[in-house]
Motif scaffolding. Structure first.
Motif, PDB file in Angstrom:
ATOM      1  N   ARG A 542       1.071  -1.106  -0.372  1.00 45.46           N
ATOM      2  CA  ARG A 542      -0.120   0.400   0.008  1.00 45.46           C
ATOM      3  C   ARG A 542       1.069   0.910  -0.178  1.00 45.46           C
ATOM      4  NH1 ARG A 542      -5.270  -0.758   1.729  1.00 45.46           N
ATOM      5  NH2 ARG A 542      -5.314   1.434   2.573  1.00 45.46           N
ATOM      6  N   ILE A 543       0.372   2.460  -0.278  1.00 45.04           N
ATOM      7  CA  ILE A 543       0.884   3.581  -0.620  1.00 45.04           C
ATOM      8  C   ILE A 543       0.484   4.156   0.920  1.00 45.04           C
ATOM      9  CG2 ILE A 543       1.305   3.998  -3.099  1.00 45.04           C
ATOM     10  CD1 ILE A 543      -0.897   5.707  -2.729  1.00 45.04           C
ATOM     11  N   ALA A 544       1.244   5.157   1.460  1.00 43.05           N
ATOM     12  CA  ALA A 544       0.668   6.027   2.333  1.00 43.05           C
ATOM     13  C   ALA A 544      -0.514   6.621   2.578  1.00 43.05           C
ATOM     14  CB  ALA A 544       1.879   7.399   2.579  1.00 43.05           C
ATOM     15  N   PRO A 545      -0.943   6.261   3.740  1.00 44.65           N
ATOM     16  CA  PRO A 545      -2.823   6.549   3.828  1.00 44.65           C
ATOM     17  C   PRO A 545      -2.798   8.125   3.660  1.00 44.65           C
ATOM     18  CG  PRO A 545      -2.059   5.508   5.563  1.00 44.65           C
ATOM     19  CD  PRO A 545      -0.559   6.025   4.815  1.00 44.65           C
ATOM     20  N   ARG A 546      -4.011   8.542   2.303  1.00 45.06           N
ATOM     21  CA  ARG A 546      -4.562   9.852   2.432  1.00 45.06           C
ATOM     22  C   ARG A 546      -6.096  10.188   2.886  1.00 45.06           C
ATOM     23  NH1 ARG A 546      -3.161   7.873  -3.709  1.00 45.06           N
ATOM     24  NH2 ARG A 546      -3.033   5.603  -2.660  1.00 45.06           N
ATOM     25  N   GLY A 547      -7.286   9.034   3.550  1.00 41.53           N
ATOM     26  CA  GLY A 547      -7.892   9.820   4.004  1.00 41.53           C
ATOM     27  C   GLY A 547      -8.965   9.053   2.694  1.00 41.53           C
ATOM     28  N   PRO A 548     -10.212   9.265   3.010  1.00 38.91           N
ATOM     29  CA  PRO A 548     -11.177   8.472   2.109  1.00 38.91           C
ATOM     30  C   PRO A 548     -11.284   8.973   0.755  1.00 38.91           C
ATOM     31  CG  PRO A 548     -12.431   9.087   4.345  1.00 38.91           C
ATOM     32  CD  PRO A 548     -10.610  10.094   4.335  1.00 38.91           C
ATOM     33  N   LEU A 549     -12.045   8.018  -0.496  1.00 40.20           N
ATOM     34  CA  LEU A 549     -11.322   8.658  -1.525  1.00 40.20           C
ATOM     35  C   LEU A 549     -12.459   9.120  -2.650  1.00 40.20           C
ATOM     36  CD1 LEU A 549      -8.292   6.245  -3.122  1.00 40.20           C
ATOM     37  CD2 LEU A 549      -7.894   8.693  -2.183  1.00 40.20           C
ATOM     38  N   LEU A 550     -13.152   8.152  -1.891  1.00 39.80           N
ATOM     39  CA  LEU A 550     -15.134   8.722  -2.649  1.00 39.80           C
ATOM     40  C   LEU A 550     -16.206   9.237  -2.047  1.00 39.80           C
ATOM     41  CD1 LEU A 550     -16.695   4.425  -2.037  1.00 39.80           C
ATOM     42  CD2 LEU A 550     -15.970   5.487  -3.999  1.00 39.80           C
ATOM     43  N   PHE A 551     -16.545   9.636  -2.480  1.00 40.65           N
ATOM     44  CA  PHE A 551     -17.708  10.922  -1.991  1.00 40.65           C
ATOM     45  C   PHE A 551     -18.345  10.025  -0.996  1.00 40.65           C
ATOM     46  CE2 PHE A 551     -17.781  11.525  -7.059  1.00 40.65           C
ATOM     47  CZ  PHE A 551     -17.350  12.987  -6.758  1.00 40.65           C
ATOM     48  N   ALA A 552     -18.740  11.333   0.079  1.00 44.46           N
ATOM     49  CA  ALA A 552     -18.800  10.704   1.087  1.00 44.46           C
ATOM     50  C   ALA A 552     -20.675  10.081   0.378  1.00 44.46           C
ATOM     51  CB  ALA A 552     -20.015  12.378   2.061  1.00 44.46           C
ATOM     52  N   ALA A 553     -20.978   9.062   1.294  1.00 45.52           N
ATOM     53  CA  ALA A 553     -22.412   7.962   1.154  1.00 45.52           C
ATOM     54  C   ALA A 553     -23.404   8.796   1.287  1.00 45.52           C
ATOM     55  CB  ALA A 553     -22.011   7.459   1.820  1.00 45.52           C
ATOM     56  N   ALA A 554     -24.298   8.461   0.566  1.00 43.93           N
ATOM     57  CA  ALA A 554     -26.204   9.853   0.573  1.00 43.93           C
ATOM     58  C   ALA A 554     -26.358   9.259   1.936  1.00 43.93           C
ATOM     59  CB  ALA A 554     -26.673   9.814  -0.938  1.00 43.93           C
ATOM     60  N   ALA A 555     -27.112  10.010   1.902  1.00 43.53           N
ATOM     61  CA  ALA A 555     -28.111   9.440   3.916  1.00 43.53           C
ATOM     62  C   ALA A 555     -29.472   8.488   2.945  1.00 43.53           C
ATOM     63  CB  ALA A 555     -28.266  10.942   4.154  1.00 43.53           C
TER      64      ALA A 555
END
Length: 555
Positions: A542-555
């Motif tokens: 893996r490369i260094a963690p960079r936080g979430p990549l996806l759009f936030a999930a819809a409510a």
């Protein structure tokens, strides 16, 4: 009356059958690389061709746009005579007339790497004139009548290929050291050699042009919706209005016309439901009422109408050491959803030019022709996976934003990197990242299967379609991936770039698996096994963690 015979014969270094986008850009590329080459282009249509209602394939994406503007040096034409594109845009608008209240996917601002909407008539007329200016022999109104291909024989020089055509009622003949078929779906060489290869992607398309601008931005009065984009110019996007098993395009043209198309999975939306303008309008009224209303108000400005059944196909071979090649739709065609047509023209032309120049320098062709052919058709198969059996996902406002992010990540992170950094013919570069590329291809297959299963498992009533914009420009990693195409990389840095791209795909695939498995009845065991196995020789890397990549999930 039989055509008059012309006894005069001409020898050419390269004869290209077909003077459309693929053939003319290849001719320019060849002459740019070696101005001494004798290149003849035979085009069936008379020139100049009509603007607006000439051909579809008006949307370019990054690889094709870079090839036209920077490799061929035609940027000034695009800046002065074509429309700069505001990226792709997708509206989950099945059955809706209020596109301001549905899920939208797109960038709020232009990203770093430009692309254009092309009026094919304007562009191909320009290409023909530019080809002649650069010394290409260009014959329009030329109908190919005979084609004779020769083969290399051990210990003997290969004889030239032979071609005969009629032009203005006169029969002409020529010999060619290289023969390149760019004649589109007619596929002269493919048909002669039995190279046609079907695939299982069964899609149909209909399209037409309206002789007036369709202003998508005017469909919504809400200022907050308007302010989501800077500039307020959604109309400059390639707009996709999507639903279960289909999508509708709106593409503006510099001539002032607008291109409209319906592309559908044949099993869900048979061609017979839309294969005339009146039928297509009835279909739009049912599935995309906002598009219907915009076109209905301009019916009297209809310029053309056409349709195509089962548009996607492959080809058993596109490049040969026997000094023939195929480019454009004379070889293979994928799907118009992400506008890859000009990309694959750029890639094929690059390989053809390299082979012609190797031959001109007296170097052997066999190994390179074989490997280039394998690489090109591998690109085709990897890209086909984005579309094959995936049209059901288009109607899912939850899964489609995830698919679009993934597909772009694979495209910009791998294929576009090879093209922008001029590594397509660099076989040591391919060899150095062979395992990474194979892993990325396998990841794509598993992610596409998971996206399909995720969407199929979600009941219709659970597919939220909130009035929100998934803004691609708001994801720093995504915008940077696009910008990274403009970097200058040496061999080591390029190798690191591809490995980093595959690592990024692994991180994104892990997030997709987690998101999908939150839906009832969905499991991602095959993808997770692949992630656990990792790239051969570098398991679990893996490369260094960079936080979430996806759009936030819809409510």
């Amino acid at each position: 009356m039989p055509a008059a015979a012309d006894a005069q014969e001409h020898d050419h270094d390269v004869v290209i059958t077909g003077g459309g986008l693929a053939g003319l850009t290849l001719a320019l590329h060849l002459k740019q690389t070696d101005p001494q080459l004798d290149v003849l282009v035979l085009e069936r249509r008379a020139h100049p061709v009509p603007v607006a209602a000439h051909k579809v394939g008006e949307s370019t994406v990054e690889i094709g746009a870079d090839y036209f503007a920077n490799v061929l040096g035609l940027k000034a034409h695009f800046e002065q005579h074509q429309l700069k594109k505001f990226g792709f845009r997708f509206f989950s608008s099945e059955g809706r007339s209020d596109i301001g209240n549905v899920t939208e996917i797109g960038a709020s601002r232009p990203l770093a790497v430009p692309s254009w909407q092309i009026d094919r008539g304007i562009f191909e007329n320009f290409l023909a004139a530019e080809a002649r200016r650069r010394g290409v022999s260009f014959a329009d109104g030329a109908v190919v009548r005979e084609l004779s291909l020769t083969q290399a024989t051990s210990g003997q020089a290969q004889a030239p290929h032979r071609i005969a055509w009629t032009e203005g009622g006169v029969r002409r003949e020529a010999s060619a050291r290289w023969l390149v078929d760019a004649c589109g779906r007619a596929g002269l060489v493919k048909r002669k050699l039995g190279l046609a290869e079907p695939n299982s992607h069964d899609g149909n398309a209909v399209w037409f042009r309206i002789g007036e601008r369709i202003a998508v931005d005017d469909w919504v009065d809400d200022e907050a919706w308007q302010d989501r984009c800077e500039p307020r110019a959604r109309w400059l996007s390639t707009n996709h209005f999507v639903g279960d098993g289909y999508w509708v395009w709106l593409i503006p043209l510099a001539s002032g016309s607008h291109s409209v198309g319906i592309v559908a999975d044949a099993k869900r939306h048979p061609l017979e439901t839309m294969n005339s303008f009146d039928k297509a309008m009835d279909w739009l009224e049912l599935h995309q009422p906002s598009v219907f209303a915009a076109v209905d108000a301009k019916r009297e400005r209809l310029q053309d109408f056409a349709f195509l059944r089962n548009y996607s196909y492959g080809c058993k071979q596109v490049f040969s050491a026997d000094r023939w090649a195929l480019t454009g739709e004379a070889g293979l065609f994928l799907d118009p959803f992400y506008s890859p047509g000009s990309d694959f023209i750029a890639i094929a032309n690059t390989y053809i030019v390299d082979l012609v120049m190797r031959d001109r320098a007296g170097r052997p062709l066999g190994g390179h022709a074989t490997v280039f052919d394998q690489i090109f058709r591998s690109f085709y198969k990897s890209t086909l996976a984005l579309y094959e059996n995936q049209y059901g996902v288009f109607g899912d406002p939850t899964v489609l934003p995830v698919k679009v992010l993934w597909d772009y990540t694979y495209y910009w992170g791998v294929l576009a990197q090879f093209c922008f950094h001029r590594r397509l013919t660099d076989l040591p570069a391919f060899s150095s990242v062979r395992d990474d590329l194979a892993h990325g291809k396998a990841l794509n297959v598993e992610v596409q299967a998971l996206l399909r299963a995720w969407s199929e498992a979600s009941p219709a009533e659970s597919k939220a379609n909130p009035a929100t914009m998934h803004d691609q420009a708001s994801l720093p990693w995504f915008a940077e991936l696009n910008r990274s195409l403009l970097d200058t990389l040496d061999a080591a840095a390029f190798r690191a770039r591809i490995r980093g791209s595959i690592a990024q795909m692994r991180d994104l695939a892990g997030e997709i698996a987690e998101r999908a498995e939150a839906a009832p009845g969905v499991e991602a065991s095959a993808l997770r096994r692949l992630l656990d196995e990792g790239v051969p020789g570098r398991p679990g890397e893996r490369i260094a963690p960079r936080g979430p990549l996806l759009f936030a999930a819809a409510a």
